[in-house]
Design an enzyme around this catalytic site. Structure first.
Site, PDB file in Angstrom:
ATOM      1  CG  ASP A 308     -47.631 -14.114 -14.668  1.00  0.00           C
ATOM      2  OD1 ASP A 308     -47.643 -12.999 -14.156  1.00  0.00           O
ATOM      3  OD2 ASP A 308     -47.862 -14.338 -15.869  1.00  0.00           O
TER       4      ASP A 308
HETATM    5  P1  ADP Z   1     -48.765 -10.511 -14.605  1.00  0.00           P
HETATM    6  O1  ADP Z   1     -47.713 -10.502 -13.569  1.00  0.00           O
HETATM    7  O2  ADP Z   1     -50.120 -10.713 -14.070  1.00  0.00           O
HETATM    8  O3  ADP Z   1     -48.468 -11.412 -15.755  1.00  0.00           O
HETATM    9  P2  ADP Z   1     -47.484  -8.294 -15.733  1.00  0.00           P
HETATM   10  O4  ADP Z   1     -46.572  -8.048 -14.592  1.00  0.00           O
HETATM   11  O5  ADP Z   1     -46.956  -8.959 -16.934  1.00  0.00           O
HETATM   12  O6  ADP Z   1     -48.768  -9.069 -15.225  1.00  0.00           O
HETATM   13  O7  ADP Z   1     -48.124  -6.940 -16.161  1.00  0.00           O
HETATM   14  C1  ADP Z   1     -48.744  -6.145 -15.207  1.00  0.00           C
HETATM   15  C2  ADP Z   1     -49.639  -5.195 -15.875  1.00  0.00           C
HETATM   16  O8  ADP Z   1     -48.877  -4.349 -16.710  1.00  0.00           O
HETATM   17  C3  ADP Z   1     -50.670  -5.884 -16.726  1.00  0.00           C
HETATM   18  O9  ADP Z   1     -51.936  -5.707 -16.171  1.00  0.00           O
HETATM   19  C4  ADP Z   1     -50.567  -5.224 -18.066  1.00  0.00           C
HETATM   20  O10 ADP Z   1     -51.823  -4.683 -18.377  1.00  0.00           O
HETATM   21  C5  ADP Z   1     -49.548  -4.121 -17.908  1.00  0.00           C
HETATM   22  N1  ADP Z   1     -48.562  -4.175 -18.970  1.00  0.00           N
HETATM   23  C6  ADP Z   1     -47.331  -4.670 -18.921  1.00  0.00           C
HETATM   24  N2  ADP Z   1     -46.698  -4.587 -20.097  1.00  0.00           N
HETATM   25  C7  ADP Z   1     -47.583  -4.033 -20.926  1.00  0.00           C
HETATM   26  C8  ADP Z   1     -47.566  -3.695 -22.315  1.00  0.00           C
HETATM   27  N3  ADP Z   1     -46.510  -3.919 -23.095  1.00  0.00           N
HETATM   28  N4  ADP Z   1     -48.681  -3.154 -22.823  1.00  0.00           N
HETATM   29  C9  ADP Z   1     -49.756  -2.946 -22.067  1.00  0.00           C
HETATM   30  N5  ADP Z   1     -49.841  -3.238 -20.773  1.00  0.00           N
HETATM   31  C10 ADP Z   1     -48.768  -3.772 -20.210  1.00  0.00           C
HETATM   32 MG    MG Z   2     -47.651 -12.602 -17.275  1.00  0.00          MG
END
Ligand code: ADP
Ligand code: MG
Length: 766
Positions: A308
């Site tokens: 991730d």
């Molecule tokens: P990754 O798979 O790279 O860990 P996530 O799937 O967790 O990323 O999140 C994808 C995007 O959604 C991130 O770029 C994040 O900025 C945004 N995001 C998700 N949850 C939140 C939140 N609670 N507050 C702000 N941004 C969020």
């Molecule tokens: Mg993540």
């Protein structure tokens, strides 16, 4: 676990007493009673063996125990009481060694459990009182005295707190926390008393989560005997066949007994479990929680590795760069926008949410408590605060309810190439602005990925819910084979399921949105343990130390453990086969056979215990003391405001009138001269020679020294530009030149700091 140790010890002592008592009677001239005592001494071992064989049969596992059973029964039938007694002692001592290893593994983990606090000191109505743990609620102000364990997750409200997190992370060095920093339960206060505000109940805190994980891990028994059972398929018939043949050709049943006795496959029964529990224990010492032998086995065979991005490859300690309100329909200023956003983000476990909250705290903005909060993992959060409806998250998420101006798309595209995380905010269904956060790659990530390749990983894939542009920026230079962006939790799950077809697959993640993928992978690895999170529950391995290089270490330990286990098995079996041949041809009487077999067992198990001593993966031979590394890193952190200042100056210069520029630039120059340049000189003079000594080779820091020279050169041309600006303040071309050298300086400094930190880390000890 303790009970099994005590039982094994009792059985063994019983055998030993029988053996010795019988020996004395025999010497005293009463062989009859000696025989009885020898047989009596073996009874508990026999019962234990019967119980285990029965259990294995009920689980439909091919049992190698059956040979042990036959040899004891045979010895008794042939009235070889002493032989029976020695075999029983051999089995009992093997069990004892096994439970010794188990106890050791258990101790590393139970050390964690045993430390659970029972009550906490809390302010109630202005007075400090002792309250039971289940009465602590978020918002309570707690006092943690020196040596006490933090009961609940929270944030410090004292200037300075020094915590020993070694039980959680295996990291020996105390960590310093400042006012407003989040702290995790389970850490020990290694400094003076400090105060904190709980952000979670005890049950929802990190430590409780870890305790639950450890308990679950201890319940799930390692399926380590599987390997033994595979060999049993041919070993048991072989031993019985040889024994029958020896009897047939010699007409002597004792030969048959001797063959079965030396075939008693203790190395098979014990070497693998001992190696597995030792490996789990070794991992625990390094802050790696392994939830059973299955996870370890899967790790040793891993070929595909999925990561991730946010919070896993990046540190998740993103820094708020700025707030962009271009095209915003709502008239809310930056501070208010940050207050609203951070208040809502308090409710999310997402790492970016944590960074937003930290940014608000750093600016001393008081946060509210939102209602009707709902989160879509990997997308964003919504809720209400002060009667306003808030929506915070990705572009796709916020556009569900609010019209987002076209300028925002452009902003996202422009910032994406820097790997910037963008958090969009809508208030009452109207777009209100975007928070831009720099989420940097973890310092140890490049090294960890290189180490992982070295330990045999073939394919590395990034799996992220973020946008492709941001993902690719982060992936640059990491030698990642494939980047899958814009992945929902379901997409991640599908990618993992597909990858499993081509071989054992490891998924590494940190968030709730990774939990399905973590559970579906051959083995899931969760980063850190913030709160009692779903990802740590779904994963087979939890990197409590929250460092990616620990994954490479876990892989290394898994490989070594497998190698040592197989070595034990093959050597043990080889010796057993030789002894069987000797017994078949009449060179080894049953009694001596039992003694020989005992010697082989002990050797094999001691070899398996070597797993406990596996050395960590390392590149360099010599080490920099951890305290020195910490100091060097702290120096960089101290300089972070200087870099921020540089960033801001670059941003403002573009829109500044030449007359305003001079004082701003002069101030910046003073700052650089007072703080940055002395630091770089000292590095070059004092630190680099020491590091060079550790790295070896001719002049390993030459390239790094080169960037010092470049930094000084750029600063000189910047200073010279300012001097000229004093005489011709309206020269826009000159202003452009200055802007360019600041850009260059900024880029080099960031690169340079990152490189230095990586080098320091690579030569650091634990
Ligand atoms: P990754 O798979 O790279 O860990 P996530 O799937 O967790 O990323 O999140 C994808 C995007 O959604 C991130 O770029 C994040 O900025 C945004 N995001 C998700 N949850 C939140 C939140 N609670 N507050 C702000 N941004 C969020
Ligand atoms: Mg993540």
């Amino acid at each position: 676990m303790n009970r099994s140790w005590r039982a094994a010890l009792t059985v063994f002592l019983f055998c030993l007493a029988g053996l010795l008592g019988g020996g004395i009677l025999w010497l005293a001239g009463s062989p009859e009673s000696a025989s009885w005592l020898w047989m009596a001494g073996g009874i508990p071992a026999l019962i234990d063996l019967l119980r285990r064989t029965w259990g294995a049969l009920r689980r439909r596992e091919a049992g190698v125990d059956v040979l042990a059973l036959i040899s004891i029964a045979g010895a008794l039938l042939m009235q070889q009481a002493l032989t029976a007694s020695v075999i029983a002692a051999m089995l009992a001592s093997g069990r004892l060694l096994e439970s010794f290893a188990e106890r050791r593994a258990g101790r590393e983990m139970s050390a964690l459990l045993g430390r659970a606090p029972r009550s906490a000191r809390c302010y109630r109505n202005g007075a400090l009182v002792e309250v039971p743990l289940d009465e602590i609620v978020p918002g309570d102000r707690l006092l943690i005295r020196r040596g006490e364990i933090i009961a609940a997750d929270g944030t410090t409200i004292t200037e300075h707190a020094v915590l020993d997190e070694s039980a959680l992370t295996g990291e020996a060095l105390p960590v310093t926390y400042r006012n407003g920093d989040p702290v995790r339960s389970g850490s020990v206060n290694a400094g003076d008393a400090f105060e904190m505000v709980a952000t979670a109940t005890v049950a929802n805190s990190t430590f409780s989560g870890i305790v639950k994980l450890v308990e679950a891990a201890q319940r799930s028994k390692a399926p380590a005997a599987r390997l033994a059972d595979r060999y049993a398929l041919w070993f048991v018939p072989l031993a019985l066949g040889m024994s029958g043949a020896a009897w047939l050709f010699s007409g002597d049943p004792l030969r048959a007994l001797a063959v079965v006795v030396v075939a008693t496959p203790c190395p098979l029964i014990l070497a693998v479990p001992v190696a597995v529990v030792s490996a789990i224990s070794r991992c625990a010492q390094r802050g790696i929680l392994v939830k059973g032998g299955g996870a370890l086995e899967a790790l040793a065979s891993a070929r595909n590795l999925f990561f991730d991005k946010t919070g896993t490859l990046t540190g998740g300690q993103a820094r708020l760069i700025r707030i962009d309100r271009t095209g915003a329909a709502s008239r809310i200023d930056d501070t208010e926008l940050l207050r609203l956003t951070a208040s809502l983000e308090q409710m999310s476990h997402h790492v970016i949410a944590g960074a937003v909250v930290a940014a608000a705290r750093a600016r001393s903005i008081p946060l509210g408590v939102p209602d009707e909060v709902s989160e879509i993992p990997g997308s964003g959060v919504s809720g209400t605060l002060d009667g306003q409806r808030l929506m915070v998250g990705t572009y796709d998420y916020v556009t569900r309810e609010a019209a987002v101006p076209g300028a925002v798309r452009e902003l996202l595209d422009r910032t994406a190439v820097e790997g910037t995380a963008a958090v969009l905010v809508a208030v009452d269904g109207r777009y209100a602005g975007t928070l831009l956060l720099a989420d940097a790659l973890r310092t140890e990530a490049p090294r960890a990925l290189r180490l992982l390749r070295k330990t045999g990983v073939r394919r590395i894939v990034m799996l992220t819910g973020d946008r492709r542009e941001v993902a690719e920026t982060i992936a640059i230079g990491l030698n990642i084979d494939e980047v899958l962006a814009g992945q929902t939790p379901a997409d991640k799950l599908a990618a993992i399921t597909a990858a499993r077809e081509s071989g054992p697959t490891v998924m590494v993640g940190d968030g709730v949105n990774d939990a399905p993928a973590l559970a579906a992978a051959t083995v899931g690895v969760a980063m850190g343990a913030r709160g009692a999170t779903a990802s740590a529950e779904a994963a087979g391995i939890v990197l409590l130390a929250d460092r990616l290089d620990r994954l490479a270490e876990a892989l290394h330990i898994a490989h070594q453990a497998r190698r040592i286990a197989l070595q034990s098995v093959f050597a043990g079996m080889g010796f057993s086969l030789l002894a069987m041949l000797a017994a078949a041809f009449g060179f080894l009487a049953p009694l001596y056979g039992a003694l020989v077999q005992e010697a082989i067992d002990v050797a094999v198990i001691i070899n398996a215990l070597r797993v406990l001593r596996i050395r960590p993966l390392r590149a360099a031979r010599h080490r920099l003391a951890a305290a020195d590394v910490e100091r060097l890193r702290a120096e960089h952190q101290r300089l972070a405001p200087v870099l921020d200042h540089l960033d801001t100056a670059i941003g403002r210069l573009a829109s500044m009138h030449p007359h305003e520029a001079l004082p701003a630039l002069t101030a910046l120059d003073t700052l650089l001269q007072a703080q940055l340049l002395p630091h770089e000189s000292a590095d070059d003079r004092d630190v680099y020679p020491a590091i060079a000594g550790l790295l070896g080779g001719d002049d390993p820091m030459a390239a790094m020294s080169h960037s010092h020279r470049e930094i000084f050169r750029l600063h000189r041309s910047f200073s010279a530009g300012i001097a000229r600006l004093k005489t011709q303040p309206a020269d826009t071309a000159l202003l452009h030149d200055l802007q360019r050298s600041l850009h260059a300086l900024d880029a080099i400094l960031r690169l340079h700091f990152a490189q230095e930190e990586e080098i320091y880390q690579s030569v650091s000890e634990d």
